[in-house]
Write an enzyme that holds these catalytic residues in place. Structure first.
Site, mmCIF file in Angstrom:
data_model
loop_
_atom_site.group_PDB
_atom_site.id
_atom_site.type_symbol
_atom_site.label_atom_id
_atom_site.label_comp_id
_atom_site.label_asym_id
_atom_site.label_seq_id
_atom_site.Cartn_x
_atom_site.Cartn_y
_atom_site.Cartn_z
ATOM 1 N N ARG A 147 33.351 59.787 31.509
ATOM 2 C CA ARG A 147 33.362 58.975 31.910
ATOM 3 C C ARG A 147 31.936 58.817 32.624
ATOM 4 N NH1 ARG A 147 37.007 60.213 37.629
ATOM 5 N NH2 ARG A 147 35.328 60.934 38.757
ATOM 6 N N TYR A 159 31.378 57.209 45.631
ATOM 7 C CA TYR A 159 32.322 58.433 45.321
ATOM 8 C C TYR A 159 31.899 58.915 43.358
ATOM 9 C CZ TYR A 159 35.900 59.756 41.988
ATOM 10 O OH TYR A 159 36.754 60.555 40.972
ATOM 11 N N ASP A 210 35.153 54.414 37.014
ATOM 12 C CA ASP A 210 36.452 55.186 38.152
ATOM 13 C C ASP A 210 36.188 54.066 39.765
ATOM 14 O OD1 ASP A 210 38.646 55.218 39.863
ATOM 15 O OD2 ASP A 210 37.923 57.886 39.573
ATOM 16 N N HIS A 212 37.891 53.613 41.822
ATOM 17 C CA HIS A 212 38.261 55.037 43.419
ATOM 18 C C HIS A 212 38.662 53.871 44.134
ATOM 19 C CE1 HIS A 212 39.255 58.849 45.243
ATOM 20 N NE2 HIS A 212 38.859 58.709 43.930
ATOM 21 N N GLU A 236 38.450 52.201 36.096
ATOM 22 C CA GLU A 236 40.348 53.334 37.037
ATOM 23 C C GLU A 236 40.325 52.562 38.151
ATOM 24 O OE1 GLU A 236 39.773 57.070 36.444
ATOM 25 O OE2 GLU A 236 41.024 57.569 38.243
ATOM 26 N N GLU A 262 46.776 57.401 39.504
ATOM 27 C CA GLU A 262 46.414 59.375 39.991
ATOM 28 C C GLU A 262 47.311 59.409 41.333
ATOM 29 O OE1 GLU A 262 42.857 59.462 39.389
ATOM 30 O OE2 GLU A 262 42.241 59.479 42.233
ATOM 31 N N ARG A 283 48.602 57.026 35.341
ATOM 32 C CA ARG A 283 47.449 58.023 35.232
ATOM 33 C C ARG A 283 47.729 59.459 35.708
ATOM 34 N NH1 ARG A 283 43.232 59.558 34.541
ATOM 35 N NH2 ARG A 283 42.428 59.735 36.544
ATOM 36 N N GLU A 339 42.235 63.630 30.713
ATOM 37 C CA GLU A 339 40.791 63.781 31.790
ATOM 38 C C GLU A 339 40.985 65.304 31.848
ATOM 39 O OE1 GLU A 339 41.387 62.882 36.110
ATOM 40 O OE2 GLU A 339 39.175 62.338 36.010
ATOM 41 N N TRP A 402 38.939 55.080 50.067
ATOM 42 C CA TRP A 402 38.203 56.422 49.345
ATOM 43 C C TRP A 402 38.112 55.895 48.522
ATOM 44 C CZ3 TRP A 402 38.647 61.270 47.484
ATOM 45 C CH2 TRP A 402 37.979 61.253 46.474
HETATM 46 C C1 CS2 Z 1 39.905 61.402 41.028
HETATM 47 C C2 CS2 Z 1 39.847 62.426 41.425
HETATM 48 O O1 CS2 Z 1 39.430 62.198 38.447
HETATM 49 C C3 CS2 Z 1 39.500 61.198 39.175
HETATM 50 O O2 CS2 Z 1 39.945 60.051 38.847
HETATM 51 O O3 CS2 Z 1 39.600 59.921 41.539
HETATM 52 O O4 CS2 Z 1 38.682 62.871 41.363
HETATM 53 C C4 CS2 Z 1 40.195 62.610 43.095
HETATM 54 O O5 CS2 Z 1 39.489 61.457 43.526
HETATM 55 C C5 CS2 Z 1 40.844 63.284 43.048
HETATM 56 O O6 CS2 Z 1 41.560 64.153 42.135
HETATM 57 C C6 CS2 Z 1 40.918 63.538 44.717
HETATM 58 O O7 CS2 Z 1 42.369 64.702 44.901
HETATM 59 MG MG MG Z 2 40.082 58.624 39.772
#
Ligand code: CS2
Ligand code: MG
Length: 402
Positions: A147, A159, A210, A212, A236, A262, A283, A339, A402
């Site tokens: 990634r 991020y 990602d 995010h 993602e 996630e 995810r 991941e 975020w």
């Molecule tokens: C994330 C994480 O792994 C990922 O793809 O989006 O870094 C996520 O921000 C954290 O697990 C938050 O606790």
């Molecule tokens: Mg993520």
């Protein structure tokens, strides 16, 4: 056979983890991960104050019944706190069942569907050159899927980008970090990052990214469309997913594959996304989505619609969750990718584990149960430290996703 003890261990070997340990009257123990980044003590209390007392005296072999008891019996269903607590119980009970049977968890699920589990890691940098360097390092370590995240010109922080030489870790001690966000700057820059990766490394490696949750659906559609030539493995979380309908709009415009989930806790969070084939990878994780028992239901439902798994595996899910996930991944027929963000060294010592990494893939090992334990004496040397995830604001101060 009876459960005689259920205790919650909160420790911070490099970051906070919440672990449930269940002990049976024949001395067999099982552990489960209940870590919810930035809200750890809420789950610890849910377990300590509400679930652990109800576990004592129960038959640990009745995994399904205990899952239903805690899910339906709470009356208040779903949510990350509830589902992480139920997951920890479920993971620990599967661990115990494996130990009783003398079998690794993946054998109990139905046996291996593949030789090993392909994992992806993160390449990050403050600029494109740095990201390409870390990409190269991970490629040399054997990773087949990477990634890429990168600082964006004109934005203070973003991020997924590590500070200095430390590994990327979003949570900060005592107070949430405030980050700023500009969709315009990001959308202008992100395609350049992917083009640079493809120009340097070609197409013989999976490239992921990602977003995010930062874009609106139409912006996400534009991003997906503009990078189709780079053939990403997935984009993602392009937009927040509370409103599952939003993904229809993205789908109308782009064939860039999408991974979401996630932050989901149950099948109900992704039912429409899966049913309407609005995503390609789901995810959800063992920890945040109710354990092996519920994750298996999500995966089976997803299989009908050719949606594959892409389990979240950040450093904020403990090595216990990673171990359970690898057993699940080795079995699940519609596996996509796992991941693996890695762990601070002390965390790997506190949680002795049977899994192995080789050439961009992982294997959960052949130890009965899920193969991960907790060294309680060592854990006690790393007490909990309050930490929070960051928040993001637009450049005018408006709070953003975020
Ligand atoms: C994330 C994480 O792994 C990922 O793809 O989006 O870094 C996520 O921000 C954290 O697990 C938050 O606790
Ligand atoms: Mg993520």
């Amino acid at each position: 056979m009876k459960i005689v003890d259920a205790k919650v261990i909160v420790c911070c070997p490099g970051r906070n983890f919440v672990t449930l340990k269940i002990v049976t009257d024949d001395g067999v123990t099982g552990v489960g991960d209940a870590t919810l980044n930035g809200r750890e003590l809420a789950v610890a209390s849910y377990l300590r104050d509400h679930l652990c007392p109800l576990l004592i005296g129960r038959d640990p072999r009745r995994i399904e019944d205990l899952w239903q008891y805690f899910y339906k019996g709470a009356y208040w269903r779903r949510g990350p706190v509830t589902m992480s607590a139920i997951a920890a119980v479920d993971m620990a009970l599967w661990d115990i069942k494996g130990k009783h049977a003398g079998m690794p968890l993946y054998q109990l699920l139905g046996g291996a569907s593949r030789e090993h589990v392909m994992v992806y890691c993160h390449a990050t940098g403050r600029d494109i050159a740095e990201t390409l360097d870390t990409f190269e390092q991970h490629r040399a370590e054997g990773f087949k899927a990477i990634r890429a995240q990168c600082g964006v010109p004109g934005m203070k922080s973003v991020y997924g980008v590590a500070k200095g030489n430390a590994a990327y870790e979003p949570a900060t001690k005592d107070w949430p970090e405030e980050q700023s966000w500009s969709t315009e700057k990001y959308l202008d820059f992100a395609p350049k990052l992917f083009a640079a990766v493809r120009a340097k490394f070609g197409f013989d490696i999976h490239l992921l990214h990602d977003v995010h949750h930062r874009l609106t659906p139409i912006e996400a559609a534009r991003l997906g469309k503009s990078v189709e030539d780079c053939r990403l493995f997935w984009i993602e979380d392009p937009t927040p997913a509370e409103n599952q309908d939003a993904f229809r709009l993205i789908r109308q415009h782009t064939v860039t594959p999408i991974a979401v989930g996630e932050v989901f806790n149950t099948l109900w969070d992704c039912k429409q996304l899966i049913e309407e084939q609005l995503i390609d990878y789901i995810r959800t994780t063992v920890t945040h989505a109710g354990g092996i028992t519920h994750l298996r239901r999500i995966a089976d439902f997803a299989a009908i619609y050719q949606v594959r798994t892409g389990c979240h595996g950040p450093s904020d899910l403990s090595p216990v969750s990673m171990g359970a996930a690898l057993h699940f991944d080795l079995w699940v027929p519609n596996f996509g990718l796992q991941e693996y963000m890695g762990y601070p060294a002390p965390a790997l010592e506190v949680f002795p584990h049977a899994w192995t990494f080789h050439d961009g893939t992982m294997h959960p090992g052949e130890v009965p149960g899920h193969g991960v334990d907790i060294d309680e004496a060592l854990a006690a040397r790393y007490p909990y430290e309050r930490a929070y995830l960051p928040v993001a604001r637009l450049e005018d101060g408006t709070l953003w996703n975020w």
